[in-house]
Design an enzyme around this catalytic site. Sequence first.
Site, mmCIF file in Angstrom:
data_model
loop_
_atom_site.group_PDB
_atom_site.id
_atom_site.type_symbol
_atom_site.label_atom_id
_atom_site.label_comp_id
_atom_site.label_asym_id
_atom_site.label_seq_id
_atom_site.Cartn_x
_atom_site.Cartn_y
_atom_site.Cartn_z
ATOM 1 N N LEU A 6 -9.392 0.106 -42.042
ATOM 2 C CA LEU A 6 -8.028 0.468 -41.671
ATOM 3 C C LEU A 6 -7.720 -0.182 -40.333
ATOM 4 C CD1 LEU A 6 -8.091 4.312 -42.453
ATOM 5 C CD2 LEU A 6 -7.354 2.459 -43.967
ATOM 6 N N TYR A 61 6.540 -14.020 -54.841
ATOM 7 C CA TYR A 61 6.236 -13.580 -56.204
ATOM 8 C C TYR A 61 5.703 -12.149 -56.185
ATOM 9 C CZ TYR A 61 1.517 -15.263 -54.873
ATOM 10 O OH TYR A 61 0.331 -15.491 -54.235
ATOM 11 N N ASP A 70 -0.336 -7.888 -47.237
ATOM 12 C CA ASP A 70 -0.977 -8.346 -46.004
ATOM 13 C C ASP A 70 -0.658 -9.815 -45.738
ATOM 14 O OD1 ASP A 70 -2.458 -8.994 -48.298
ATOM 15 O OD2 ASP A 70 -4.387 -8.900 -47.265
ATOM 16 N N THR A 110 -11.903 -10.205 -45.750
ATOM 17 C CA THR A 110 -12.774 -10.058 -46.919
ATOM 18 C C THR A 110 -12.540 -11.229 -47.872
ATOM 19 O OG1 THR A 110 -12.646 -7.650 -46.696
ATOM 20 C CG2 THR A 110 -13.442 -8.522 -48.786
#
Length: 265
Positions: free
Chosen positions: A17, A107, A113, A136
């Site tokens: 987070l 899209y 993010d 990640t």
Amino acid sequence: MNVQDHYVALMIGNSRLHWAWFAGDTLQDAWHTQHFPAAEVEWLIQHWTSGLLPTTVFGEPFVSWYSSNQYLPLYIASVIPEQTPLWQTYPAAHVITLEDVPLLGVYPTLGIDRALAVLGAGETYDYPVLVIDAGTALTFTGVDDHRHLVGGAILPGLKLQLESLAHKTAALPSISPKRQLPNRWAVDTSAAIESGVIYTLLAGIREFIADWLHRFPNSPIALTGGDSDLLLNYLQIQHPQIATHVFADYHLIFWGIKVVASKAD
């Protein structure tokens, strides 16, 4: 500046987070925590609304400033859909969706993010802009000077690539990347894994940047995410000419949330 100008941003990422506290347009503090189980989120929100903020979750500057007699707006962006409703129980929660992001040609499955990071980069450093997010996943997201999405790419991030070999094979070890570039031609298994992943990743980054600069020669190129320091260091060593076009900004998503929050006022 009164309390109505303050708000909290929460980016629910794949691994952690990400939090920020804003006073108007000024970022007061940013911090990161682990994900919490549902019962703990409920406990946290109950305490937050009562003015009892644990410093293990909220940054010390925010806890010291916070007053218990008002609810600050909480702007939430999330890439984990099942986590979002847990935080929506906060009384002043606002969930940011792609419809809130003022970009063209987006899209439906574009990650929020990525959209917020490239919006934040464009509004802060100008358009056209390319954002490389080294989290990640490693993502490339480009927007032209008309705020229209050019496109991008997604591949496993540096640590995820290293971890996948350890998790999906019987004999290969778990590797943590080091700040120093490994030897390209390795003579042991661990070094060979480092070499294979890092040099291939750098070659891909170099190619994407070169193509972007061919299209948009004067474009800013921003690197963000948890591995951005490491990858920028590698680029500066291995591809110094390319690296001169790249800078790191760890708060691009928060700059994007700031844009959305300002339009919501």
